[in-house]
Design a protein around this motif. Structure first.
Motif, PDB file in Angstrom:
ATOM      1  N   GLN A  17       0.752  -1.087  -0.143  1.00  0.00           N
ATOM      2  CA  GLN A  17      -0.016   0.010  -0.063  1.00  0.00           C
ATOM      3  C   GLN A  17       0.825   1.355   0.049  1.00  0.00           C
ATOM      4  O   GLN A  17       0.550   2.238  -0.879  1.00  0.00           O
ATOM      5  CB  GLN A  17      -0.963  -0.025   1.153  1.00  0.00           C
ATOM      6  N   ALA A  18       1.775   1.331   0.754  1.00  0.00           N
ATOM      7  CA  ALA A  18       2.778   2.356   0.809  1.00  0.00           C
ATOM      8  C   ALA A  18       3.379   2.576  -0.551  1.00  0.00           C
ATOM      9  O   ALA A  18       3.728   3.747  -1.305  1.00  0.00           O
ATOM     10  CB  ALA A  18       4.069   2.256   1.849  1.00  0.00           C
ATOM     11  N   VAL A  19       3.907   1.672  -1.163  1.00  0.00           N
ATOM     12  CA  VAL A  19       4.568   1.613  -2.464  1.00  0.00           C
ATOM     13  C   VAL A  19       3.469   2.086  -3.293  1.00  0.00           C
ATOM     14  O   VAL A  19       3.658   3.097  -4.323  1.00  0.00           O
ATOM     15  CB  VAL A  19       5.071   0.265  -2.998  1.00  0.00           C
ATOM     16  N   ALA A  20       2.336   1.573  -3.583  1.00  0.00           N
ATOM     17  CA  ALA A  20       1.083   2.109  -4.166  1.00  0.00           C
ATOM     18  C   ALA A  20       0.845   3.550  -4.241  1.00  0.00           C
ATOM     19  O   ALA A  20       0.622   4.338  -5.052  1.00  0.00           O
ATOM     20  CB  ALA A  20      -0.190   1.282  -4.171  1.00  0.00           C
ATOM     21  N   GLU A  21       0.825   4.005  -3.004  1.00  0.00           N
ATOM     22  CA  GLU A  21       0.294   5.369  -2.950  1.00  0.00           C
ATOM     23  C   GLU A  21       1.411   6.360  -3.234  1.00  0.00           C
ATOM     24  O   GLU A  21       1.127   7.326  -4.065  1.00  0.00           O
ATOM     25  CB  GLU A  21       0.197   5.799  -1.100  1.00  0.00           C
ATOM     26  N   GLU A  22       2.780   5.911  -3.002  1.00  0.00           N
ATOM     27  CA  GLU A  22       3.865   6.841  -3.566  1.00  0.00           C
ATOM     28  C   GLU A  22       3.873   6.800  -5.169  1.00  0.00           C
ATOM     29  O   GLU A  22       4.217   7.780  -5.703  1.00  0.00           O
ATOM     30  CB  GLU A  22       5.165   6.317  -2.852  1.00  0.00           C
ATOM     31  N   LEU A  24       1.587   6.111  -7.232  1.00  0.00           N
ATOM     32  CA  LEU A  24       0.408   6.989  -7.732  1.00  0.00           C
ATOM     33  C   LEU A  24       0.714   8.385  -7.596  1.00  0.00           C
ATOM     34  O   LEU A  24       0.302   9.457  -8.599  1.00  0.00           O
ATOM     35  CB  LEU A  24      -0.875   6.416  -6.935  1.00  0.00           C
ATOM     36  N   ARG A  25       1.181   8.746  -6.413  1.00  0.00           N
ATOM     37  CA  ARG A  25       1.559  10.329  -6.103  1.00  0.00           C
ATOM     38  C   ARG A  25       2.114  10.866  -7.093  1.00  0.00           C
ATOM     39  O   ARG A  25       2.058  12.147  -7.503  1.00  0.00           O
ATOM     40  CB  ARG A  25       2.010  10.531  -4.608  1.00  0.00           C
ATOM     41  N   GLN A  26       3.169   9.944  -7.430  1.00  0.00           N
ATOM     42  CA  GLN A  26       4.398  10.346  -8.431  1.00  0.00           C
ATOM     43  C   GLN A  26       4.112  10.027  -9.692  1.00  0.00           C
ATOM     44  O   GLN A  26       4.752  10.628 -10.987  1.00  0.00           O
ATOM     45  CB  GLN A  26       5.558   9.885  -8.164  1.00  0.00           C
ATOM     46  N   ARG A  27       2.825   9.723  -9.950  1.00  0.00           N
ATOM     47  CA  ARG A  27       2.354   9.400 -11.487  1.00  0.00           C
ATOM     48  C   ARG A  27       3.270   8.509 -12.321  1.00  0.00           C
ATOM     49  O   ARG A  27       3.544   8.580 -13.540  1.00  0.00           O
ATOM     50  CB  ARG A  27       1.894  10.718 -12.250  1.00  0.00           C
ATOM     51  N   ARG A 164       9.776   1.267  -1.652  1.00  0.00           N
ATOM     52  CA  ARG A 164       9.477   2.464  -0.984  1.00  0.00           C
ATOM     53  C   ARG A 164      10.548   3.444  -0.824  1.00  0.00           C
ATOM     54  O   ARG A 164      10.312   4.704  -1.166  1.00  0.00           O
ATOM     55  CB  ARG A 164       8.773   2.154   0.057  1.00  0.00           C
ATOM     56  N   LYS A 165      11.784   2.926  -0.442  1.00  0.00           N
ATOM     57  CA  LYS A 165      12.760   3.927  -0.314  1.00  0.00           C
ATOM     58  C   LYS A 165      13.323   4.532  -1.447  1.00  0.00           C
ATOM     59  O   LYS A 165      13.493   5.732  -1.600  1.00  0.00           O
ATOM     60  CB  LYS A 165      14.082   3.006   0.192  1.00  0.00           C
ATOM     61  N   THR A 166      13.346   3.765  -2.716  1.00  0.00           N
ATOM     62  CA  THR A 166      13.703   4.248  -4.097  1.00  0.00           C
ATOM     63  C   THR A 166      12.580   5.423  -4.705  1.00  0.00           C
ATOM     64  O   THR A 166      13.092   6.337  -5.138  1.00  0.00           O
ATOM     65  CB  THR A 166      13.697   3.094  -5.000  1.00  0.00           C
ATOM     66  N   LEU A 167      11.443   5.232  -4.172  1.00  0.00           N
ATOM     67  CA  LEU A 167      10.540   6.241  -4.606  1.00  0.00           C
ATOM     68  C   LEU A 167      10.392   7.393  -3.752  1.00  0.00           C
ATOM     69  O   LEU A 167      10.095   8.373  -4.056  1.00  0.00           O
ATOM     70  CB  LEU A 167       8.850   5.592  -4.402  1.00  0.00           C
ATOM     71  N   THR A 168      10.934   7.421  -2.470  1.00  0.00           N
ATOM     72  CA  THR A 168      10.981   8.602  -1.580  1.00  0.00           C
ATOM     73  C   THR A 168      12.463   9.282  -1.626  1.00  0.00           C
ATOM     74  O   THR A 168      12.375  10.164  -0.854  1.00  0.00           O
ATOM     75  CB  THR A 168      10.437   8.263  -0.256  1.00  0.00           C
TER      76      THR A 168
END
Length: 169
Positions: A17-22, A24-27, A164-168
């Motif tokens: 879910q955390a990966v999905a949200e991030e 999606l947020r970053q499109r 998640r870390k890569t996305l943030t």
């Protein structure tokens, strides 16, 4: 050996879910390239409702031939380093991004067991690589303990945490 507790389905869902949200947020769209996890990362991600908005594709490649044909892994890499190697994980993640329109990718390769290990690469040896489009791939070596199920669950959790870390970053 990484002796962290074996993640539950609920814990994997929280990570997904955390990966999905991030994502999606970053499109962004996401792609997975999996070997020893057998598509479990893609399954965990696509178990989430609405995943088609951010999940592009998942590729499961066990054989050398599939890694070469579907992800562009160089046969010399497989011959010299083997499938469960940093070099192969990095080529898998880069190949996944090259072949799909995703903006971020994860790749896993390793030895889930119960057989297939060697003294140099025992059962539980897993390489995970992450990459964003236009960025550099990075990989990490894990040594997970437990049976095949435990190694695979730990692999999925580590792959999602790294996404998640890569996305943030």
């Amino acid at each position: 050996m990484e002796s962290v507790s074996v993640p539950t389905d609920a814990e994997l869902r929280v990570l997904a879910q955390a990966v999905a949200e991030e994502t999606l947020r970053q499109r962004l769209m996401l792609v997975t390239a999996e070997s020893c996890s057998g598509g479990w990362i893609a399954k965990t991600l696509t178990d989430l409702p609405g995943s088609s908005a951010w999940f592009d594709a998942g590729v499961v490649t066990y054989s050398y031939e599939a890694k070469q044909a579907l992800l562009g892994v160089d046969p010399r890499t497989l011959e010299h380093s083997g499938a469960a190697s940093e070099e192969t994980a990095l080529e898998m993640v880069s190949g996944a991004l090259a072949r799909f329109g995703a903006g971020v990718a994860v790749a896993v390769t390793g030895i889930a067991g119960p057989s297939g290990g060697t003294p140099g690469k025992p059962v539980g040896t897993v390489w995970i690589a992450w990459k964003r489009r236009g960025g550099y791939a990075h990989a990490q070596l894990f040594h997970f303990d437990g049976d095949r199920e435990a190694v695979r669950r730990r692999t999925v959790a580590a792959a999602l945490a790294g996404l998640r870390k890569t996305l943030t970053e």
